[in-house]
Design an enzyme around this catalytic site. Structure first.
Site, PDB file in Angstrom:
ATOM      1  N   GLU A  61      38.739  22.511 -47.429  1.00  0.00           N
ATOM      2  CA  GLU A  61      37.309  22.846 -47.498  1.00  0.00           C
ATOM      3  C   GLU A  61      37.024  23.622 -48.770  1.00  0.00           C
ATOM      4  O   GLU A  61      37.825  24.449 -49.190  1.00  0.00           O
ATOM      5  CB  GLU A  61      36.963  23.691 -46.255  1.00  0.00           C
ATOM      6  CG  GLU A  61      35.513  24.098 -46.150  1.00  0.00           C
ATOM      7  CD  GLU A  61      35.190  24.807 -44.814  1.00  0.00           C
ATOM      8  OE1 GLU A  61      35.835  24.506 -43.774  1.00  0.00           O
ATOM      9  OE2 GLU A  61      34.305  25.663 -44.823  1.00  0.00           O
ATOM     10  N   ASP A 120      33.741  25.790 -50.291  1.00  0.00           N
ATOM     11  CA  ASP A 120      32.486  26.332 -49.749  1.00  0.00           C
ATOM     12  C   ASP A 120      31.579  27.025 -50.735  1.00  0.00           C
ATOM     13  O   ASP A 120      32.041  27.863 -51.523  1.00  0.00           O
ATOM     14  CB  ASP A 120      32.806  27.447 -48.726  1.00  0.00           C
ATOM     15  CG  ASP A 120      33.409  26.924 -47.462  1.00  0.00           C
ATOM     16  OD1 ASP A 120      33.091  25.807 -47.078  1.00  0.00           O
ATOM     17  OD2 ASP A 120      34.204  27.675 -46.858  1.00  0.00           O
ATOM     18  N   GLU A 170      28.368  29.296 -49.520  1.00  0.00           N
ATOM     19  CA  GLU A 170      27.606  29.756 -48.354  1.00  0.00           C
ATOM     20  C   GLU A 170      26.738  30.929 -48.791  1.00  0.00           C
ATOM     21  O   GLU A 170      27.224  31.872 -49.411  1.00  0.00           O
ATOM     22  CB  GLU A 170      28.550  30.186 -47.228  1.00  0.00           C
ATOM     23  CG  GLU A 170      29.457  29.055 -46.797  1.00  0.00           C
ATOM     24  CD  GLU A 170      30.245  29.373 -45.537  1.00  0.00           C
ATOM     25  OE1 GLU A 170      29.781  29.012 -44.449  1.00  0.00           O
ATOM     26  OE2 GLU A 170      31.307  29.996 -45.663  1.00  0.00           O
TER      27      GLU A 170
END
Ligand SMILES: *[C@@H]1O[C@H](CO)[C@@H](O)[C@H](O)[C@H]1NC(C)=O
Length: 282
Positions: free
Chosen positions: A104, A106, A108
């Site tokens: 993953e 990210d 955010e």
């Protein structure tokens, strides 16, 4: 046209390779993504599919995912975040593979109470293990207008950019024994969800549900990558992101962003890593 065998052969190979694998998207939310979560709270708002909104209320958030999976690529989108009191909300744009040992990458955005800055949280997971967090404040108000966020993922590095300014480079440090996402195809995801406990340091600030629904906008989605299909990936020929690295100017921008806007860096968190920073940090 007379072409000798020795020159036509490589050209033919190149031609076949390119014809089979060139996938250049000026993306469309209608064509490229599925709103897979939120029961109508996510909406494509125009016809070519350039603009999409996600919303969050007390019963649910919402999100979309790309139809295609990629093994390396460049993903870019413009986002305009939840304005006003956005404490407890998290707006995301990330790449992720399925399964319990997932990879993953990210972006955010952690909301905040009115007048206080968002935190941009970045992380990289390999085989289910993250712990590579770097967090930033931004040099603009991300709720006032659209800004461009991109992830470049190639075999040597991951580059996070904000309005074309690189803010973070996560290098492939497999030579030092550090895992790097290099074999699991990932989808692109975006979501707006509620994470009061995580996003506000243990629920310090409560989400103000009287302001719900909260809405974030996504515009000009664009992903170009090595598309994964039938157990193999096809890369576009000569894609600049596949070999992209940071030149001196790019490195200086990262230094600038980290010096002025970084608010958390796992590399310097001595409490977490009392025996010294992880190898990729030096
Ligand atoms: C909210 O803003 C304060 C500064 O006013 C900052 O210390 C805090 O980290 C911010 N919280 C989030 C979740 O971004």
């Amino acid at each position: 046209m007379k072409v000798s065998c020795s020159t036509s052969f490589p050209f033919l190979i190149l031609f076949l390779f390119a014809a089979q694998s060139v996938v250049v998207y000026a993306g469309s939310f209608h064509k490229d993504v599925q709103i897979h979560w939120g029961d109508g709270r996510g909406k494509v708002l125009d016809n070519p599919g350039n603009l999409l909104s996600l919303s969050l209320d007390k019963s649910s958030g919402s999100g979309f995912q790309s139809h295609q999976e990629f093994l390396y690529g460049k993903a870019e989108v413009q986002m305009k975040l939840v304005p006003g009191n956005s404490a407890g909300t998290v707006t995301t744009f990330y790449l992720k593979s399925p399964g319990a040992m997932w990879d993953e990458i990210d972006f955010e955005f952690l909301g905040n109470i009115s007048g206080h800055p968002y935190t941009l949280h970045t992380n990289v997971y390999t085989k289910g293990t993250g712990d590579k967090e770097q967090q930033f404040h931004l040099w603009f108000d991300p709720t006032a207008d659209f800004h461009t966020y991109s992830i470049t993922w190639n075999p040597k590095r991951i580059i996070f950019t904000v309005d074309a300014t690189p803010i973070r480079e996560f290098k492939n440090s497999e030579a030092l024994g550090v895992l790097f996402p290099n074999d699991l195809p990932m989808r692109l995801y975006a979501s707006l969800w509620e994470a009061e406990h995580w996003a506000t340091r243990g629920g310090l600030e409560k989400t103000d549900w009287s302001k719900a629904p909260f809405t974030a906008f996504y515009r000009n989605y664009n992903v170009e990558g090595c598309v994964w299909a039938n157990g193999r990936s096809s890369c576009p020929a000569n894609a600049p992101w596949f070999t992209q690295e940071l030149d001196v100017k790019g490195k200086n921008r990262v230094t600038w962003a980290q010096r002025k806007y970084m608010v958390y860096n796992y590399c310097t968190d001595k409490k977490r890593f009392p025996q010294g920073a992880p190898p990729e940090c030096s």
